[in-house]
Motif scaffolding. Structure first.
Motif, mmCIF file in Angstrom:
data_model
loop_
_atom_site.group_PDB
_atom_site.id
_atom_site.type_symbol
_atom_site.label_atom_id
_atom_site.label_comp_id
_atom_site.label_asym_id
_atom_site.label_seq_id
_atom_site.Cartn_x
_atom_site.Cartn_y
_atom_site.Cartn_z
ATOM 1 N N CYS A 174 -9.194 4.921 -2.487
ATOM 2 C CA CYS A 174 -7.934 4.888 -3.117
ATOM 3 C C CYS A 174 -7.541 3.597 -4.064
ATOM 4 O O CYS A 174 -7.496 2.438 -3.680
ATOM 5 C CB CYS A 174 -6.868 4.981 -2.391
ATOM 6 N N CYS A 200 0.671 1.748 2.350
ATOM 7 C CA CYS A 200 0.004 2.686 2.996
ATOM 8 C C CYS A 200 0.869 3.030 4.437
ATOM 9 O O CYS A 200 0.645 4.361 4.862
ATOM 10 C CB CYS A 200 -1.419 2.259 3.617
ATOM 11 N N CYS A 234 2.773 6.090 3.223
ATOM 12 C CA CYS A 234 2.192 7.080 2.013
ATOM 13 C C CYS A 234 2.048 8.461 2.750
ATOM 14 O O CYS A 234 1.442 8.761 3.693
ATOM 15 C CB CYS A 234 0.688 6.328 1.664
HETATM 16 S S1 SF4 Z 1 -2.438 5.561 2.603
HETATM 17 FE FE1 SF4 Z 1 -1.864 6.174 0.416
HETATM 18 S S2 SF4 Z 1 -2.012 4.431 -0.629
HETATM 19 FE FE2 SF4 Z 1 -2.862 3.870 1.041
HETATM 20 S S3 SF4 Z 1 -5.064 4.005 0.646
HETATM 21 FE FE3 SF4 Z 1 -4.279 5.975 1.490
HETATM 22 S S4 SF4 Z 1 -3.811 7.214 -0.230
HETATM 23 FE FE4 SF4 Z 1 -3.892 5.125 -1.000
#
Ligand code: SF4
Ligand code: SF4
Ligand code: SF4
Ligand code: SF4
Lengths: 327, 430
Positions: A94, A224, A227
């Motif tokens: 990501c 995160c 998210c």
């Molecule tokens: S939790 Fe969301 S922002 Fe964090 S790495 Fe995973 S997809 Fe990306």
């Protein structure tokens, strides 16, 4: 090469690929379980949340007839990718995760110590992402369908999550496009009801983006925790091919893993009986394995094959190396 | 008044002379026996020297040519990293002499931990210089004996009490312990007049990581089914770490490990491979009290592993550096000395049970010997639940209750021999 380094380069590679890949017509699909933002013109793939929100925006009747194939394919592709790499999408791919890691890196370089969430706070906060996910699914459906004769939601709410997603601001910015940074929207003087929604959304988006930057500077992987993609990937925590496993009988409860965890997951240290440690917050970054001093207490597996495991020897070697480096 | 003082002085002198004599005799006896042992690793010599010095007139046990500050401590909850970072010499003062315990007896109730009695015996006399050479002694409030020990020792040497939370895994304890360690850092800085900087602390962590690397190597060697080193000697090298500088110790350990690895290659075993593999757990053994390990091994057992705070448990857990701000480093150091500790003073102590089972598994243990000091309540009480755990899994066990006094040696030998016989018998019946 040590695994932290390897991860950095993999992240860097995917960052370049997903943010700038389109420039060289590199694309890997339109429903990736990661924040490859659709609003970035040079993207090297498209984020699944966008596709889902668009598709859910069609009236349910049509969704199950004419658009069904499209819908099914989107879900299947998403499922396939998520099944393959599980939460490693977050820890290794990501671009938004990578930006957060870079911000933490800068903080660390400046000698500021990180803010940590206590276990109880993290547990509370990490519910937010499921609520966001639920809204992200429900709002598009409620726009195009009316249930029990209730009025539908206004069209301005279409693709709701993208309107507030920090990636929508960040990703185009990285390619030199600052259009998405709009405080109070583009609204002129005569504010009508419709534009109020737009104004609120764009204002909210700027607030969230600022929180994203400030938050992840002080707290590792701050965003995160909230998210919705992470919430969606939670569906795959048991079946994904890449796994994080723990052998509680070898664990001494030293807490090293939990200290290293960017998401402050305490369970990784306290758990004794459960073996699958891919939890809803985990990003499969494997930092916990790096910092575990007990042989075989933690390991990462792909299709059941161990690819990286904790060991006393490896631990000390990594520590001695880390001790030598400047930061 | 004056007369009384001189009388006391005379009495003290007589006491000291007697202790001096007895201690020297005990040490000589131990090494006379050791000298008869065949195939002892050559590199044990280096470590023996520390103990042999217990018998010499000057008793220079620690090497301090640069006249650094000496900071003594008890138990294994005091971060040595902080002491090294302040450029002082850490010395663990846990004592094991039956002779000095006799002197310390008058300070404690009749049935009480021989370790604290022995420590008071040394601290109240000048027989073993290191006790009175200490510029500061740090005593963690682990068990009741230790906290009273701190009060008694205050009379003879400067003491700092390190308070330790006994319910390890909760937010409040973590915070409390972190603050205690910060406080300790200040105490050490004040005492040594040296600032513990980040760089110094990192160097100290590095120093101990290197030592632990060799320690882990030894552990791995002992998992082999070729017995290259006796359990007593493996305990002794760690006991020597009490008095040695971590750097020289690491080098000596490296040599020893190299020798042992060579032995594995050449299949040189010090006891027959058929000897039952025994694990020792419970109250600590410190030189010159090598009674229990000696008894186990002279009765034909292979002491391949122990879960004891003066031996295997001592160096097992390691500081993990993640980020390098001072707060993170102190936190990492604090965690290392509390979280994984399997001392029975903590509750709940599933960590110890878990560790024992894991050791039994990894070292192919056939029987467990549980050693309790008379008067050691934490180990004694925890024995019951561990007994049950082992019984549930069908693992043979023997409980030994004793102190530093050598009188019960022969009686214990009979019991240990019988235990080892049953272990052998079990093997054949399988
Ligand atoms: S939790 Fe969301 S922002 Fe964090 S790495 Fe995973 S997809 Fe990306
Ligand atoms: S705005 Fe966010 S959710 Fe929408 S496509 Fe971009 S990254 Fe995905
Ligand atoms: S649990 Fe381990 S792999 Fe998961 S986020 Fe924490 S450190 Fe990374
Ligand atoms: S680092 Fe390893 S041994 Fe320590 S608590 Fe975590 S899993 Fe257990």
């Amino acid at each position: 090469m040590n695994i932290g380094r390897l991860r950095f380069f993999v992240q860097l590679f995917f960052f370049m690929f997903l943010i700038y890949g389109g420039l060289y017509s590199l694309k890997i699909g339109s429903s990736l379980p990661t924040f490859a933002c659709r609003y970035n013109d040079y993207r090297g793939g498209i984020c699944a949340l966008y596709s889902f929100q668009v598709l859910l925006g069609f009236p349910l009747k049509t969704l199950f007839t004419s658009y069904f194939m499209g819908f099914a394919i989107t879900i299947l592709i998403f499922g396939f990718w998520a099944f393959l790499f599980n939460k490693a999408w977050c820890g290794w791919v990501c671009p938004m995760g990578f930006i957060q890691d870079i911000l933490s890196g800068i903080r660390n370089f400046l000698g500021i110590s990180a803010v940590k969430f206590s276990e109880s706070r993290r547990k509370k906060l990490s519910c937010v992402k499921f609520i966001v996910l639920l809204l992200l699914i429900m709002i598009p459906i409620l726009i195009s369908n009316s249930f029990f004769g209730l009025p539908t939601l206004p069209k301005e709410l279409a693709i709701p999550y993208c309107n507030i997603c920090p990636a929508k601001t960040a990703a185009p910015m990285l390619t030199g496009n600052f259009e998405e940074v709009k405080v109070f929207g583009n609204a002129g003087i005569g504010i009508d009801f419709k534009s109020i929604i737009k104004i609120s959304l764009s204002t909210l988006s700027v607030i969230i983006f600022s929180l994203f930057i400030v938050g992840s500077f002080f707290k590792k992987r701050f965003f995160c925790t909230f998210c919705p993609m992470s919430a969606l990937l939670t569906l795959f925590e048991k079946i994904g091919l890449i796994k994080l496993k723990k052998d509680g009988s070898k664990c001494t409860h030293c807490n090293n893993c939990a200290k290293a965890c960017p998401l402050d997951i305490q369970e990784i240290a306290t758990e004794r009986t459960k073996t699958n440690m891919v939890t809803s917050d985990c990003t499969l970054c494997m930092k916990c394995i790096e910092d575990c001093p007990e042989n075989n207490a933690l390991k990462a597996t792909i299709c059941g094959k161990t690819v990286f495991k904790s060991s006393a020897k490896g631990f000390i070697k990594r520590q001695i190396k880390k001790n030598k480096t400047k930061k | 008044m004056l007369k009384k003082n001189t009388k006391n002085k005379e009495k003290n002198e007589r006491l000291e002379n007697r202790l001096d004599l007895h201690l020297s005799m005990t040490v000589r006896e131990i090494f006379e026996e050791i000298d008869c042992e065949m195939a002892r690793p050559k590199n044990m010599n280096y470590f023996d020297n520390f103990f042999k010095n217990f018998a010499t007139k000057e008793k220079n046990i620690i090497n301090n040519p640069n006249k650094k500050k000496i900071i003594g401590y008890f138990c294994m909850s005091v971060p040595e990293e902080l002491i090294y970072a302040a450029d002082a010499i850490p010395v663990r003062l846990c004592a094991g002499s039956a002779d000095s315990a006799e002197i310390g007896e008058s300070y404690f109730p009749e049935v009480s931990c021989p370790m604290v009695k022995s420590a008071v015996g040394f601290a109240s006399t000048s027989v073993l210089g290191i006790y009175q050479q200490c510029d500061l002694v740090i005593i963690p409030a682990t068990c009741d004996w230790k906290i009273k020990l701190a009060e008694i020792l205050k009379e003879f040497i400067p003491v700092a009490i390190l308070d330790i939370p006994r319910v390890k895994n909760c937010e409040n304890s973590k915070q409390f312990w972190f603050n205690e360690i910060v406080k300790l850092k200040k105490i050490i800085e004040k005492n040594t007049k040296k600032k513990i900087t980040k760089k110094r602390l990192l160097n100290a962590i590095n120093l101990i990581h290197h030592a632990q690397y060799e320690f882990k190597r030894l552990q791995k060697i002992r998992k082999s089914n070729i017995h290259t080193i006796s359990g007593r000697d493996a305990g002794a090298v760690i006991n020597a770490y009490f008095y040695d500088n971590a750097e020289s110790w690491t080098q000596a350990m490296k040599n020893l490990n190299d020798e042992l690895e060579q032995r594995i290659k050449e299949k040189v075993s010090i006891v027959p491979n058929s000897s039952p593999r025994v694990l020792l757990t419970g109250s600590p053994f410190v030189f010159p009290n090598w009674k229990i390990p000696n008894l186990i091994e002279s009765s034909g057992g292979a002491l391949v592993c122990d879960e004891i705070c003066t031996s295997n448990r001592y160096l097992n857990d390691m500081v993990a550096i993640d980020e390098k701000s001072m707060v993170d480093l102190i936190n990492a150091v604090a965690d290392r000395y509390l979280q994984p500790c399997s001392c029975p003073v903590f509750s709940n102590n599933d960590d110890r049970k878990n560790k024992l089972l894991n050791m039994i598994n990894e070292y192919n243990i056939e029987g467990v010997i549980y050693h309790v000091f008379k008067g050691c309540h934490p180990y004694d009480t925890e024995l019951r639940s561990i007994e049950k755990m082992l019984a549930d899994r069908g693992i043979s066990q023997l409980k030994i209750e004793t102190d530093y006094n050598p009188e019960d040696k022969e009686q214990l030998r009979t019991r240990i021999e019988a235990f080892l016989e049953t272990l052998k018998g079990r093997r054949y019946s399988k």
